[in-house]
Design a protein around this motif. Structure first.
Motif, PDB file in Angstrom:
ATOM      1  N   LEU A   1      37.143  49.560  45.455  1.00  0.00           N
ATOM      2  CA  LEU A   1      38.209  48.438  45.493  1.00  0.00           C
ATOM      3  C   LEU A   1      38.587  48.380  44.095  1.00  0.00           C
ATOM      4  CD1 LEU A   1      36.978  45.320  47.867  1.00  0.00           C
ATOM      5  CD2 LEU A   1      38.829  47.184  48.208  1.00  0.00           C
ATOM      6  N   ALA A   2      39.682  48.779  43.588  1.00  0.00           N
ATOM      7  CA  ALA A   2      40.033  48.843  42.115  1.00  0.00           C
ATOM      8  C   ALA A   2      41.049  47.914  41.969  1.00  0.00           C
ATOM      9  CB  ALA A   2      40.950  50.311  41.707  1.00  0.00           C
ATOM     10  N   PHE A   3      40.797  47.051  41.032  1.00  0.00           N
ATOM     11  CA  PHE A   3      41.474  45.823  40.436  1.00  0.00           C
ATOM     12  C   PHE A   3      42.495  46.200  39.182  1.00  0.00           C
ATOM     13  CE2 PHE A   3      38.617  43.563  43.186  1.00  0.00           C
ATOM     14  CZ  PHE A   3      39.243  42.569  44.006  1.00  0.00           C
ATOM     15  N   ASP A   4      42.026  47.239  38.665  1.00  0.00           N
ATOM     16  CA  ASP A   4      42.900  47.473  37.313  1.00  0.00           C
ATOM     17  C   ASP A   4      42.849  46.418  36.704  1.00  0.00           C
ATOM     18  OD1 ASP A   4      42.957  50.441  38.243  1.00  0.00           O
ATOM     19  OD2 ASP A   4      44.788  49.647  39.329  1.00  0.00           O
ATOM     20  N   GLU A   5      44.303  46.008  36.208  1.00  0.00           N
ATOM     21  CA  GLU A   5      44.443  44.633  35.135  1.00  0.00           C
ATOM     22  C   GLU A   5      44.380  43.445  36.389  1.00  0.00           C
ATOM     23  OE1 GLU A   5      44.906  44.272  31.866  1.00  0.00           O
ATOM     24  OE2 GLU A   5      44.609  46.080  31.825  1.00  0.00           O
ATOM     25  N   VAL A   6      43.553  42.524  36.032  1.00  0.00           N
ATOM     26  CA  VAL A   6      43.449  41.328  36.903  1.00  0.00           C
ATOM     27  C   VAL A   6      43.616  39.959  36.331  1.00  0.00           C
ATOM     28  CG1 VAL A   6      41.692  42.491  38.428  1.00  0.00           C
ATOM     29  CG2 VAL A   6      41.033  41.052  36.446  1.00  0.00           C
ATOM     30  N   THR A   7      43.927  39.017  37.019  1.00  0.00           N
ATOM     31  CA  THR A   7      44.019  37.688  36.391  1.00  0.00           C
ATOM     32  C   THR A   7      43.047  36.790  37.261  1.00  0.00           C
ATOM     33  OG1 THR A   7      45.948  37.255  38.125  1.00  0.00           O
ATOM     34  CG2 THR A   7      46.503  37.871  35.797  1.00  0.00           C
TER      35      THR A   7
ATOM     36  N   THR B   1      42.000  36.706  41.401  1.00  0.00           N
ATOM     37  CA  THR B   1      42.825  37.824  42.215  1.00  0.00           C
ATOM     38  C   THR B   1      42.044  38.102  43.529  1.00  0.00           C
ATOM     39  OG1 THR B   1      43.695  38.782  40.247  1.00  0.00           O
ATOM     40  CG2 THR B   1      43.695  39.947  41.910  1.00  0.00           C
ATOM     41  N   PRO B   2      42.871  37.920  44.423  1.00  0.00           N
ATOM     42  CA  PRO B   2      42.125  38.606  45.867  1.00  0.00           C
ATOM     43  C   PRO B   2      42.527  39.861  46.287  1.00  0.00           C
ATOM     44  CG  PRO B   2      44.003  37.401  46.428  1.00  0.00           C
ATOM     45  CD  PRO B   2      44.263  37.317  44.968  1.00  0.00           C
ATOM     46  N   LYS B   3      41.536  40.543  46.971  1.00  0.00           N
ATOM     47  CA  LYS B   3      42.107  41.707  47.370  1.00  0.00           C
ATOM     48  C   LYS B   3      41.326  41.995  48.904  1.00  0.00           C
ATOM     49  CE  LYS B   3      42.531  46.213  45.763  1.00  0.00           C
ATOM     50  NZ  LYS B   3      44.054  46.765  45.013  1.00  0.00           N
ATOM     51  N   ALA B   4      42.358  42.417  49.854  1.00  0.00           N
ATOM     52  CA  ALA B   4      42.067  42.372  51.097  1.00  0.00           C
ATOM     53  C   ALA B   4      41.500  43.922  51.636  1.00  0.00           C
ATOM     54  CB  ALA B   4      43.105  41.981  52.051  1.00  0.00           C
ATOM     55  N   PHE B   5      40.573  44.180  52.258  1.00  0.00           N
ATOM     56  CA  PHE B   5      40.308  45.438  53.147  1.00  0.00           C
ATOM     57  C   PHE B   5      39.667  45.123  54.337  1.00  0.00           C
ATOM     58  CE2 PHE B   5      36.839  43.890  50.640  1.00  0.00           C
ATOM     59  CZ  PHE B   5      35.504  44.551  51.248  1.00  0.00           C
ATOM     60  N   THR B   6      39.586  46.209  55.154  1.00  0.00           N
ATOM     61  CA  THR B   6      38.875  46.191  56.398  1.00  0.00           C
ATOM     62  C   THR B   6      37.548  46.917  56.355  1.00  0.00           C
ATOM     63  OG1 THR B   6      41.105  46.051  57.457  1.00  0.00           O
ATOM     64  CG2 THR B   6      39.171  46.672  58.791  1.00  0.00           C
TER      65      THR B   6
ATOM     66  N   ILE C   1      37.805  39.772  52.352  1.00  0.00           N
ATOM     67  CA  ILE C   1      38.728  39.455  51.386  1.00  0.00           C
ATOM     68  C   ILE C   1      37.736  39.291  49.977  1.00  0.00           C
ATOM     69  CG2 ILE C   1      40.262  37.831  50.036  1.00  0.00           C
ATOM     70  CD1 ILE C   1      41.396  37.162  52.871  1.00  0.00           C
ATOM     71  N   LEU C   2      37.887  39.843  48.921  1.00  0.00           N
ATOM     72  CA  LEU C   2      37.001  39.847  47.879  1.00  0.00           C
ATOM     73  C   LEU C   2      38.080  39.305  46.688  1.00  0.00           C
ATOM     74  CD1 LEU C   2      34.672  42.430  46.373  1.00  0.00           C
ATOM     75  CD2 LEU C   2      36.110  41.217  45.054  1.00  0.00           C
TER      76      LEU C   2
ATOM     77  N   ILE D   1      38.378  34.761  34.818  1.00  0.00           N
ATOM     78  CA  ILE D   1      37.819  35.866  33.943  1.00  0.00           C
ATOM     79  C   ILE D   1      38.285  35.630  32.574  1.00  0.00           C
ATOM     80  CG2 ILE D   1      37.991  37.605  35.623  1.00  0.00           C
ATOM     81  CD1 ILE D   1      40.821  38.257  34.472  1.00  0.00           C
ATOM     82  N   THR D   2      38.672  34.336  32.468  1.00  0.00           N
ATOM     83  CA  THR D   2      39.555  34.111  31.017  1.00  0.00           C
ATOM     84  C   THR D   2      38.483  34.119  29.780  1.00  0.00           C
ATOM     85  OG1 THR D   2      39.010  31.614  31.336  1.00  0.00           O
ATOM     86  CG2 THR D   2      40.949  32.307  31.964  1.00  0.00           C
ATOM     87  N   SER D   3      37.350  33.860  29.776  1.00  0.00           N
ATOM     88  CA  SER D   3      36.304  33.921  28.771  1.00  0.00           C
ATOM     89  C   SER D   3      35.472  35.224  28.569  1.00  0.00           C
ATOM     90  CB  SER D   3      35.578  32.650  28.692  1.00  0.00           C
ATOM     91  OG  SER D   3      34.822  32.633  29.943  1.00  0.00           O
ATOM     92  N   TYR D   4      35.859  36.312  29.245  1.00  0.00           N
ATOM     93  CA  TYR D   4      34.989  37.668  29.159  1.00  0.00           C
ATOM     94  C   TYR D   4      35.416  38.657  28.305  1.00  0.00           C
ATOM     95  CZ  TYR D   4      32.361  35.264  32.918  1.00  0.00           C
ATOM     96  OH  TYR D   4      31.670  34.313  33.888  1.00  0.00           O
ATOM     97  N   SER D   5      34.822  39.557  27.996  1.00  0.00           N
ATOM     98  CA  SER D   5      35.156  40.676  27.213  1.00  0.00           C
ATOM     99  C   SER D   5      35.921  41.600  27.941  1.00  0.00           C
ATOM    100  CB  SER D   5      33.938  41.157  26.612  1.00  0.00           C
ATOM    101  OG  SER D   5      32.931  40.416  25.794  1.00  0.00           O
ATOM    102  N   ALA D   6      36.903  42.195  27.258  1.00  0.00           N
ATOM    103  CA  ALA D   6      37.683  43.412  27.992  1.00  0.00           C
ATOM    104  C   ALA D   6      36.651  44.586  28.175  1.00  0.00           C
ATOM    105  CB  ALA D   6      38.757  43.856  27.179  1.00  0.00           C
ATOM    106  N   GLY D   7      36.922  45.097  29.430  1.00  0.00           N
ATOM    107  CA  GLY D   7      36.143  46.358  29.816  1.00  0.00           C
ATOM    108  C   GLY D   7      36.177  46.568  31.365  1.00  0.00           C
ATOM    109  N   THR D   8      35.343  47.425  31.659  1.00  0.00           N
ATOM    110  CA  THR D   8      35.305  47.835  33.251  1.00  0.00           C
ATOM    111  C   THR D   8      34.077  47.053  33.836  1.00  0.00           C
ATOM    112  OG1 THR D   8      36.051  49.767  32.804  1.00  0.00           O
ATOM    113  CG2 THR D   8      34.876  49.462  34.829  1.00  0.00           C
ATOM    114  N   TYR D   9      34.064  46.193  34.859  1.00  0.00           N
ATOM    115  CA  TYR D   9      33.195  45.332  35.599  1.00  0.00           C
ATOM    116  C   TYR D   9      32.915  46.103  37.057  1.00  0.00           C
ATOM    117  CZ  TYR D   9      33.426  42.067  31.765  1.00  0.00           C
ATOM    118  OH  TYR D   9      33.349  41.616  30.570  1.00  0.00           O
ATOM    119  N   THR D  10      31.688  46.191  37.345  1.00  0.00           N
ATOM    120  CA  THR D  10      31.455  46.804  38.602  1.00  0.00           C
ATOM    121  C   THR D  10      30.226  46.117  39.476  1.00  0.00           C
ATOM    122  OG1 THR D  10      29.956  48.335  37.942  1.00  0.00           O
ATOM    123  CG2 THR D  10      32.386  49.049  38.056  1.00  0.00           C
ATOM    124  N   ASP D  11      30.150  46.091  40.540  1.00  0.00           N
ATOM    125  CA  ASP D  11      29.050  45.885  41.574  1.00  0.00           C
ATOM    126  C   ASP D  11      29.292  46.791  42.588  1.00  0.00           C
ATOM    127  OD1 ASP D  11      26.818  44.704  42.733  1.00  0.00           O
ATOM    128  OD2 ASP D  11      28.046  43.056  43.597  1.00  0.00           O
TER     129      ASP D  11
END
Length: 189
Positions: free
Chosen positions: A81-87, A90-95, A164-165, A170-180
């Motif tokens: 699940l790639a969100f790229d630029e997010v606010t 932000t929800p992302k639906a998948f099956t 739905i994820l 995310i307003t107070s976090y450093s820029a970068g790539t976040y994963t789980d």
């Protein structure tokens, strides 16, 4: 033809069995009856004499368990699940689609306990995951759905879960790539 000087005859026998649809996991038996008649074999003909000897052999076989889990976004199979630029929020639906030839339970766990982690800064962003309308408590370890998916008939069971994820604030976090990493498991008990 059997005579007293040749009391036995050996015939080579081979058979092919096929199934046109998936079969449920388990043990199966197939009885095969052999009938000896005192007449010549005619291809496509019907026997005209009663059998002088009959024996039934039972073929026993096992079909092992198998399952497949795959993920879809719309009609496309996905691997992340790639969100790229997010606010925020932000929800992302998948099956989540599961196919198995046995009655199964689905369970899942989060490597980071429900947080997206930036390995460079160790910052973590919370997120929520809901499946079929239920919010999954990812911080509690492995979550197992209480309902076992019942057999839907002969063969492979298939179940699609709507997921739905949603990314947290995310307003107070450093820029970068976040994963789980989410791990999904199918079990029979």
């Amino acid at each position: 033809t059997l005579t007293d000087s040749s009391p036995s005859v050996t015939y080579t026998f081979s058979a092919v069995f096929w199934q046109t649809s998936s079969m449920s996991a388990g043990f199966y038996e197939l009885p095969i009856t052999f009938r000896l008649r005192n007449e010549a074999f005619v291809s496509g003909g019907v026997p005209s004499t009663p059998p002088i000897s009959t024996i039934t052999m039972v073929l026993r076989f096992e079909i092992g368990t198998s399952s497949t889990i795959y993920f879809k976004s719309g009609s496309y199979e996905i691997f992340e699940l790639a969100f790229d630029e997010v606010t925020a929020q932000t929800p992302k639906a998948f099956t989540i689609s599961v196919q198995a030839n046995f009655r199964f339970y689905l369970s899942l766990s989060s490597k980071n306990g429900g947080y997206l982690e930036n390995p460079s800064t160790s910052d973590t962003i919370p997120y929520t995951l809901s499946i079929d309308g239920t919010t999954i408590p990812l911080s509690a370890g492995t979550y197992k759905f209480s309902k076992r998916q019942s057999s839907t008939g002969f063969g492979t069971n298939s179940k699609d879960y709507s997921a739905i994820l949603t990314i947290g604030d995310i307003t107070s976090y450093s820029a970068g790539t976040y994963t789980d990493i989410l791990s999904f498991t199918v079990t029979s008990n």
